[in-house]
Write a protein that holds these residues in place. Structure first.
Motif, mmCIF file in Angstrom:
data_model
loop_
_atom_site.group_PDB
_atom_site.id
_atom_site.type_symbol
_atom_site.label_atom_id
_atom_site.label_comp_id
_atom_site.label_asym_id
_atom_site.label_seq_id
_atom_site.Cartn_x
_atom_site.Cartn_y
_atom_site.Cartn_z
ATOM 1 N N VAL A 261 0.805 -1.224 0.000
ATOM 2 C CA VAL A 261 0.000 0.000 0.000
ATOM 3 C C VAL A 261 0.839 1.276 0.000
ATOM 4 O O VAL A 261 0.301 2.380 -0.173
ATOM 5 C CB VAL A 261 -0.946 0.030 1.223
ATOM 6 N N GLN A 262 2.152 1.154 0.176
ATOM 7 C CA GLN A 262 2.963 2.365 0.380
ATOM 8 C C GLN A 262 2.801 3.395 -0.738
ATOM 9 O O GLN A 262 2.623 4.596 -0.484
ATOM 10 C CB GLN A 262 4.449 2.007 0.545
ATOM 11 N N THR A 263 2.897 2.937 -1.992
ATOM 12 C CA THR A 263 2.846 3.895 -3.103
ATOM 13 C C THR A 263 1.509 4.625 -3.139
ATOM 14 O O THR A 263 1.454 5.849 -3.338
ATOM 15 C CB THR A 263 3.131 3.178 -4.430
ATOM 16 N N ALA A 264 0.414 3.893 -2.917
ATOM 17 C CA ALA A 264 -0.905 4.544 -2.913
ATOM 18 C C ALA A 264 -1.007 5.567 -1.782
ATOM 19 O O ALA A 264 -1.588 6.645 -1.954
ATOM 20 C CB ALA A 264 -2.008 3.499 -2.781
ATOM 21 N N LEU A 265 -0.424 5.249 -0.629
ATOM 22 C CA LEU A 265 -0.482 6.195 0.495
ATOM 23 C C LEU A 265 0.319 7.459 0.186
ATOM 24 O O LEU A 265 -0.106 8.571 0.508
ATOM 25 C CB LEU A 265 0.039 5.539 1.778
ATOM 26 N N ILE A 266 1.480 7.289 -0.437
ATOM 27 C CA ILE A 266 2.305 8.464 -0.757
ATOM 28 C C ILE A 266 1.597 9.346 -1.793
ATOM 29 O O ILE A 266 1.548 10.568 -1.655
ATOM 30 C CB ILE A 266 3.684 8.039 -1.297
ATOM 31 N N LYS A 267 1.043 8.718 -2.827
ATOM 32 C CA LYS A 267 0.418 9.499 -3.902
ATOM 33 C C LYS A 267 -0.729 10.364 -3.398
ATOM 34 O O LYS A 267 -1.047 11.385 -3.985
ATOM 35 C CB LYS A 267 -0.140 8.554 -4.975
ATOM 36 N N THR A 268 -1.382 9.920 -2.324
ATOM 37 C CA THR A 268 -2.581 10.614 -1.860
ATOM 38 C C THR A 268 -2.400 11.232 -0.477
ATOM 39 O O THR A 268 -3.342 11.820 0.049
ATOM 40 C CB THR A 268 -3.756 9.615 -1.779
ATOM 41 N N SER A 269 -1.219 11.081 0.105
ATOM 42 C CA SER A 269 -1.009 11.520 1.499
ATOM 43 C C SER A 269 -2.084 10.946 2.411
ATOM 44 O O SER A 269 -2.561 11.615 3.332
ATOM 45 C CB SER A 269 -0.978 13.052 1.603
ATOM 46 N N ALA A 270 -2.463 9.709 2.130
ATOM 47 C CA ALA A 270 -3.543 9.085 2.898
ATOM 48 C C ALA A 270 -3.052 8.557 4.236
ATOM 49 O O ALA A 270 -1.869 8.255 4.404
ATOM 50 C CB ALA A 270 -4.167 7.946 2.095
ATOM 51 N N LEU A 271 -3.978 8.467 5.162
ATOM 52 C CA LEU A 271 -3.715 7.956 6.506
ATOM 53 C C LEU A 271 -4.455 6.636 6.703
ATOM 54 O O LEU A 271 -5.610 6.499 6.316
ATOM 55 C CB LEU A 271 -4.209 8.981 7.530
ATOM 56 N N MET A 272 -3.754 5.682 7.299
ATOM 57 C CA MET A 272 -4.326 4.370 7.574
ATOM 58 C C MET A 272 -4.020 4.130 9.045
ATOM 59 O O MET A 272 -2.871 4.258 9.469
ATOM 60 C CB MET A 272 -3.541 3.389 6.699
ATOM 61 N N LYS A 273 -5.049 3.825 9.838
ATOM 62 C CA LYS A 273 -4.759 3.623 11.267
ATOM 63 C C LYS A 273 -5.566 2.469 11.830
ATOM 64 O O LYS A 273 -6.786 2.448 11.711
ATOM 65 C CB LYS A 273 -5.032 4.902 12.071
ATOM 66 N N GLY A 274 -4.872 1.522 12.423
ATOM 67 C CA GLY A 274 -5.540 0.464 13.147
ATOM 68 C C GLY A 274 -6.052 1.000 14.474
ATOM 69 O O GLY A 274 -5.522 1.968 15.019
ATOM 70 N N PHE A 275 -7.097 0.379 14.980
ATOM 71 C CA PHE A 275 -7.610 0.803 16.295
ATOM 72 C C PHE A 275 -8.453 -0.322 16.871
ATOM 73 O O PHE A 275 -8.902 -1.220 16.163
ATOM 74 C CB PHE A 275 -8.448 2.084 16.179
#
Lengths: 337, 337
Positions: A261-275
């Motif tokens: 998922v790294q490339t997709a997160l960088i392209k969109t500055s997206a945040l992914m957080k477990g909880f």
């Protein structure tokens, strides 16, 4: 001589999908409460996907179940004997208790329920653990804004159906992913979702593209796996992904592999957080109050899949992994007197 | 007739690792500045891994380079002719300019550098783009606390070496992952890292386990791929992962596959967030001031790999993907006069 009761213990650590033989039904004496304790007759047992994780002997956010110990989960029961000044015989209480017909609990570990405020079972679901999980994951991590597109997987489950409705309350456009036509109809017709995708019949990537013409701002992830993979190419700038569950991986024996998922997160500055809900233990009252208000205003609906009988607790648990249930799965063990 | 100069254009979109033939060296006339513009002689050209992404025709945080257009990156140059009242002949300036010997730029798109404050090339590195990227990713997303363990991949690169040093300033324990013994020595002996792992010689999983006896609180990800996969099993509760780069995937033609991260994120309530420096465009001054202060206090060191000559810009760019460089990669095209 003390009276006997039935208990369910973990007999073996499941390998892959749990089977009946992983559990043992035992006869054991009913305990006697000491000062500050109460004896509780079990009424409703909550069965939840996260319990699968506790059956594994791996480091996680809560310690694993021990072999040959009674399994625990959210339980609603009725006090049959009280040695606490805070509880009386007949009180309906909520706690994390054992899968057994009777439990002794310390007064500090249980909470009295008021059946006039909401149906008692709602305290295991929409205003309890699953509703609170939806509430904090969506609002604290997802932070939905009016007009944004929210996608939720496991959408007809107890958490997913709450997520979608809270997102609607916040003015978002909501797309649910579920596994039967019946569930999709439920999302569209009962819960007011804007679109529903049946992942067993449709190609999730193209269905998402069609259902999300403006991209995806929030993806509330209950399932992981290939359904979640399909979301990443559609993320908008600054997208948020509360990661709540990965039911697709819970029973996997193989390494769970997919596109990184790294490339997709960088392209969109997206945040992914477990909880997990435990992260919000200091704010449970806030969530409970908000959810109960929405419930009483008719803004939140919920379904329950209620199995009858102590002997069917394991059946109900195993059904979670076949996608049989809509909404919250409970087992009714006894009647409230 | 106008004087001629050399330019570099993107001739083809690279497939896999870029090759010399993807670029075209062109002769073109030097432009003439209009009112509010200056003519700049190119002195230093910044070559950076992120430029690979712009050579691809896919949606991302910045639009892709167009075929047969001059490639752009961070450039330091010297004003040779000014039609702006804010710049004089001889000024050293910084901007995003073309890979060409001379550029005309609007006065609003460039910034004057003071060679007395810091060596001018530091403005492309430790107090410029790469240092700022480290600063915001580590401090805003990573939020290091004293005594925490910070792991950084691509640790001897321009961003990674800044990340590790800033983490040390904040009192963290820092473990760097790099690809040569020379780089590991540099991290340990020059930059004061607490441990260094040579991923080409060591098994990263077991080396990380050994180097991080208290688990990993922050993983600053510059590389993605199997190096990053090895980090997830060691994450601590509430770990943070600023996702800055995925150089291992930039040249991949195949789908970039690996273990899915959802379960690890749930177990630890970890946060993973992609970012680019553009997300912090309103705070660049803050970062620049902090970095310059640390640099002048001797708390930040940096290395540069400087290639000489306009004709070697592409060589220097291609070298980024072989792991040849330590620190910031620059090409010196002309002398400051």
């Amino acid at each position: 001589m003390s009276q006997m009761q039935k208990q369910i213990k973990l007999a073996k650590r499941p390998v892959g999908t749990p089977v009946m033989e992983d559990f043992a039904f035992i006869d054991a004496p009913i305990e006697t409460p000491s000062d500050g304790e109460v004896l509780i007759r079990t009424i409703y047992v909550s069965v939840d996907p996260y319990l699968r994780g506790r059956m594994q002997d791996t480091k996680s956010y809560i310690p694993p179940f021990q072999l040959n110990e009674v399994i625990t989960s959210g339980i609603i029961g009725q006090v049959v004997e009280s040695k606490s000044e805070h509880f009386s015989k007949g009180d309906i209480v909520l706690g994390t208790l054992g899968w057994q017909e009777y439990s002794v609990a310390n007064e500090r570990t249980i909470r009295k329920l008021d059946p006039k405020l909401a149906p008692v079972t709602a305290n295991l679901g929409i205003i309890g653990m699953t509703g609170l999980t939806a509430y904090f994951g969506l609002l604290d991590i997802g932070q939905p804004k009016e007009g944004e597109t929210v996608v939720v997987s496991g959408a007809a489950g107890a958490v997913g159906s709450a997520v979608g409705q809270i997102a609607k309350i916040k003015g978002a456009r909501v797309v649910g992913i579920a596994g039967t036509e019946e569930k999709c109809e439920y999302l569209l017709n009962e819960l007011g979702f804007d679109a529903a995708i049946n992942y067993k019949k449709e190609d999730v990537s193209s269905a998402l593209e069609k259902a999300c013409p403006n991209g995806i701002d929030i993806y509330f992830d209950n399932v992981g796996g290939s359904i979640s993979d399909a979301v990443f190419p559609l993320l908008n700038k600054f997208a948020r992904i509360p990661v709540c569950g990965a039911i697709s991986a819970y029973n996997s024996v193989e390494m769970d592999m997919g596109p990184r998922v790294q490339t997709a997160l960088i392209k969109t500055s997206a945040l992914m957080k477990g909880f997990t809900l435990g992260d919000y233990s200091s704010r449970l009252q806030e969530g409970n109050t908000a959810l109960a208000a929405w419930l009483n205003e008719g803004k939140l609906k919920y379904e329950e899949t209620i199995t009858e009988g102590f002997d069917h607790i394991i059946d109900a648990f195993l059904d979670l992994f076949t996608g049989a249930n809509i909404g919250k799965s409970l087992v009714k063990v006894a009647d409230i007197i």
